[in-house]
Design an enzyme around this catalytic site. Structure first.
Site, PDB file in Angstrom:
ATOM      1  N   LYS A 179       0.863  -1.184   0.000  1.00 30.11           N
ATOM      2  CA  LYS A 179       0.000   0.000   0.000  1.00 30.11           C
ATOM      3  C   LYS A 179       0.896   1.230   0.000  1.00 30.11           C
ATOM      4  O   LYS A 179       2.014   1.203   0.536  1.00 30.11           O
ATOM      5  CB  LYS A 179      -0.884   0.018   1.249  1.00 30.11           C
TER       6      LYS A 179
ATOM      7  N   GLY B 143     -20.276   6.754   5.157  1.00 31.39           N
ATOM      8  CA  GLY B 143     -19.324   7.049   4.098  1.00 31.39           C
ATOM      9  C   GLY B 143     -19.918   6.747   2.745  1.00 31.39           C
ATOM     10  O   GLY B 143     -20.131   5.589   2.394  1.00 31.39           O
ATOM     11  N   VAL B 144     -20.218   7.795   1.970  1.00 31.40           N
ATOM     12  CA  VAL B 144     -20.854   7.601   0.661  1.00 31.40           C
ATOM     13  C   VAL B 144     -19.975   8.181  -0.449  1.00 31.40           C
ATOM     14  O   VAL B 144     -20.421   8.961  -1.283  1.00 31.40           O
ATOM     15  CB  VAL B 144     -22.289   8.185   0.621  1.00 31.40           C
ATOM     16  N   GLY B 145     -18.711   7.763  -0.416  1.00 33.32           N
ATOM     17  CA  GLY B 145     -17.836   8.035  -1.546  1.00 33.32           C
ATOM     18  C   GLY B 145     -18.209   7.105  -2.681  1.00 33.32           C
ATOM     19  O   GLY B 145     -19.343   6.628  -2.769  1.00 33.32           O
ATOM     20  N   HIS B 146     -17.248   6.804  -3.548  1.00 29.58           N
ATOM     21  CA  HIS B 146     -17.558   5.968  -4.712  1.00 29.58           C
ATOM     22  C   HIS B 146     -18.125   4.615  -4.305  1.00 29.58           C
ATOM     23  O   HIS B 146     -19.183   4.187  -4.779  1.00 29.58           O
ATOM     24  CB  HIS B 146     -16.298   5.767  -5.561  1.00 29.58           C
ATOM     25  N   VAL B 147     -17.425   3.907  -3.400  1.00 29.61           N
ATOM     26  CA  VAL B 147     -17.876   2.580  -2.993  1.00 29.61           C
ATOM     27  C   VAL B 147     -19.203   2.662  -2.250  1.00 29.61           C
ATOM     28  O   VAL B 147     -20.138   1.901  -2.511  1.00 29.61           O
ATOM     29  CB  VAL B 147     -16.817   1.876  -2.120  1.00 29.61           C
ATOM     30  N   GLY B 148     -19.301   3.596  -1.310  1.00 27.67           N
ATOM     31  CA  GLY B 148     -20.517   3.738  -0.522  1.00 27.67           C
ATOM     32  C   GLY B 148     -21.739   4.010  -1.378  1.00 27.67           C
ATOM     33  O   GLY B 148     -22.817   3.451  -1.134  1.00 27.67           O
TER      34      GLY B 148
END
Length: 357
Positions: A82, A182-187
Site C-alpha cells: 500500500k 461514508g458515501v464516496g464511490h464505494v458507498g
C-alpha cells in the site's frame, strides 16, 4: 511514535518501507511492502492530509498488511502493499506529482504494483502509467478496468447478504435497516444495491456534498448526523469511510446484529474488539475479506481482463463469508481471527512450496 519504525515493521511482518520525496511537485509518499510470498505486492495509493508523518506511516503499514490477507484469502497470487501520499487532495494533485510518483513506483522493479484508493482516480493512474508499467486500474480506453469501486461495493453486498443469512435466517435485505457510513464511490454503489433490494437505507458522511449527491440520486434514503450514529436501531452497520470506527465506545453503544462494510481496518484493535463483538453477539465480516472485490478486479488486468470472470470471482465473497462465520462458530474464534487463520495457512503453504523448489 513511541516505537521505532523498524519495531512496527517487525511486529507486523513487513519486508520494506520506502520514503519518496520530490520538492518540485510537492510529493511526500510512503510505500509499504508487507509480504511478497504469493507474488508482487499490489495495493492502492491513498492521498490523505495526515495530521503527522507518523500517522501516515502507521496507516501505510496497517493497510499493506491488510492487503496481504486480502490477496491470500481471495486466492490471488499477489502480495500485500500500500502507498500513501501526504497532502490535501483538493490542492496537491498535478500531472507532475503523479508522474514523479510513477518513477518511484518504477524504481521498485515490479515488487510493488499500484492502483486506486481514497482520493485517487483512474485519471491519476493514467498519469502514473506514463512512467511505469506497474500500475492497474487505468481507464478502460487504455485497456484497463477503470474504477474498481463498483466491484468493491458488489463484494460488500455479497458479504453482507451472507452475514444476513446467518443473523436473520435469510439473505434477503428487503426491509432491513442498513446504515452506510461514508458515501464516496464505494458507498454510493453499495447504497444503489441496497435500494434495489428494498432495504431501508440511512447514510452519513463528513462530506456534505457527497451526502446531498447521494440523497438526490437515491430517493428514499434517510440522512443522519454521524454524531448519534450508534444511538440508533439498525440491522446492519456498513462502515465505508476510514478505519477504526469499531472501537470500545462504539461497540458498547451498538444496537446492530451485523457489521459489514467496505472500510479498511475497521477494528481499532483486532485483539480487543474482535472478542468484544463476539461477547455482544454482533456478526462482523472481516474487512479484508468483504472489501476484496476491487483488488480482485484490478488483479485481473495482470492476466488479461475479463469482466464476466471478475464478477464471478467477486460473487465468491458470499461463500467465503459463510465459511469464515462457520469456522468462527466451530473454533470459538472471533471472525477476524478466523479469516486470518485461513489466509495465514495459505501463506505458509505456498512459502513451503517455494522453499522446496
Amino acid at each position: 511514535m513511541q516505537q521505532s519504525v523498524f519495531d512496527h515493521m517487525q511486529q507486523m511482518g513487513h519486508e520494506q518501507l520506502v520514503f519518496c520525496h520530490d520538492p518540485h511537485s510537492g510529493l511526500n509518499a510512503i510505500i509499504a511492502i508487507h509480504d511478497t510470498t504469493l507474488g508482487p505486492a499490489l495495493g492502492g495509493t491513498r492521498l490523505w492530509n495526515y495530521a503527522s508523518h507518523e500517522d501516515a506511516i502507521i496507516d501505510a503499514l496497517r493497510l499493506s498488511r491488510g492487503m496481504t490477507y486480502k490477496a491470500a484469502i481471495s486466492d490471488l497470487n499477489l502480495g500485500g502493499g500500500k502507498a500513501v501520499i501526504i497532502g490535501d487532495a483538493a490542492t496537491i494533485k498535478s500531472e507532475a506529482l503523479w508522474r514523479r510518483y510513477g518513477k518511484f513506483v518504477n524504481s521498485l522493479n515490479g515488487k510493488y504494483i499500484t492502483a486506486e484508493d481514497v482520493n485517487t482516480s483512474a485519471r491519476d493512474m493514467e498519469y502514473i502509467s506514463l512512467e511505469t508499467d506497474f500500475v492497474t486500474g487505468v481507464p478502460e480506453y487504455m485497456g484497463g478496468s477503470g474504477d474498481p469501486s463498483p466491484f468493491t461495493a458488489y463484494g460488500v453486498f455479497m458479504g453482507m447478504k451472507a452475514a444476513a443469512k446467518k443473523a436473520f435466517g435469510t439473505d434477503d435485505l428487503s426491509g432491513k435497516k442498513v446504515t452506510v457510513q461514508g458515501v464516496g464511490h464505494v458507498g454510493q454503489y453499495l447504497v444503489g444495491h441496497l435500494i434495489e433490494e428494498g432495504a431501508k437505507v440511512t447514510i452519513t458522511d463528513i462530506n456534505a456534498a457527497r451526502v446531498k449527491e447521494t440523497a438526490e440520486k437515491f430517493h428514499g434514503v434517510e440522512v443522519i448526523d454521524g454524531k448519534d450514529l450508534f444511538d440508533r436501531e439498525m440491522d446492519i452497520y456498513a462502515p465505508c469511510a476510514l478505519g477504526a470506527t469499531v472501537n470500545t465506545q462504539a461497540i458498547n453503544s451498538m444496537k446492530c446484529p451485523v457489521i459489514a462494510g467496505a472500510a479498511n481496518n475497521q477494528l481499532a484493535d483486532e485483539n480487543i474488539h474482535g472478542p468484544m463483538l463476539i461477547e455482544k453477539g454482533i456478526i462482523y465480516v472481516p474487512d479484508f475479506l468483504i472489501n476484496a472485490g476491487g483488488l480482485i478486479n484490478v488483479a485481473a488486468e495482470l492476466d488479461g481482463y475479463n469482466r464476466e470472470r471478475v464478477m464471478g470471482n467477486v460473487e465468491k465473497i458470499y461463500g467465503r463469508t459463510s465459511e469464515i462465520l462457520a469456522l468462527s462458530d466451530k473454533e470459538k474464534l472471533h471472525t477476524q481471527a478466523a479469516a486470518m487463520r485461513i489466509a495465514e495457512k495459505r501463506l505458509r503453504d505456498i512459502a513451503n512450496v517455494k522453499a522446496r523448489l
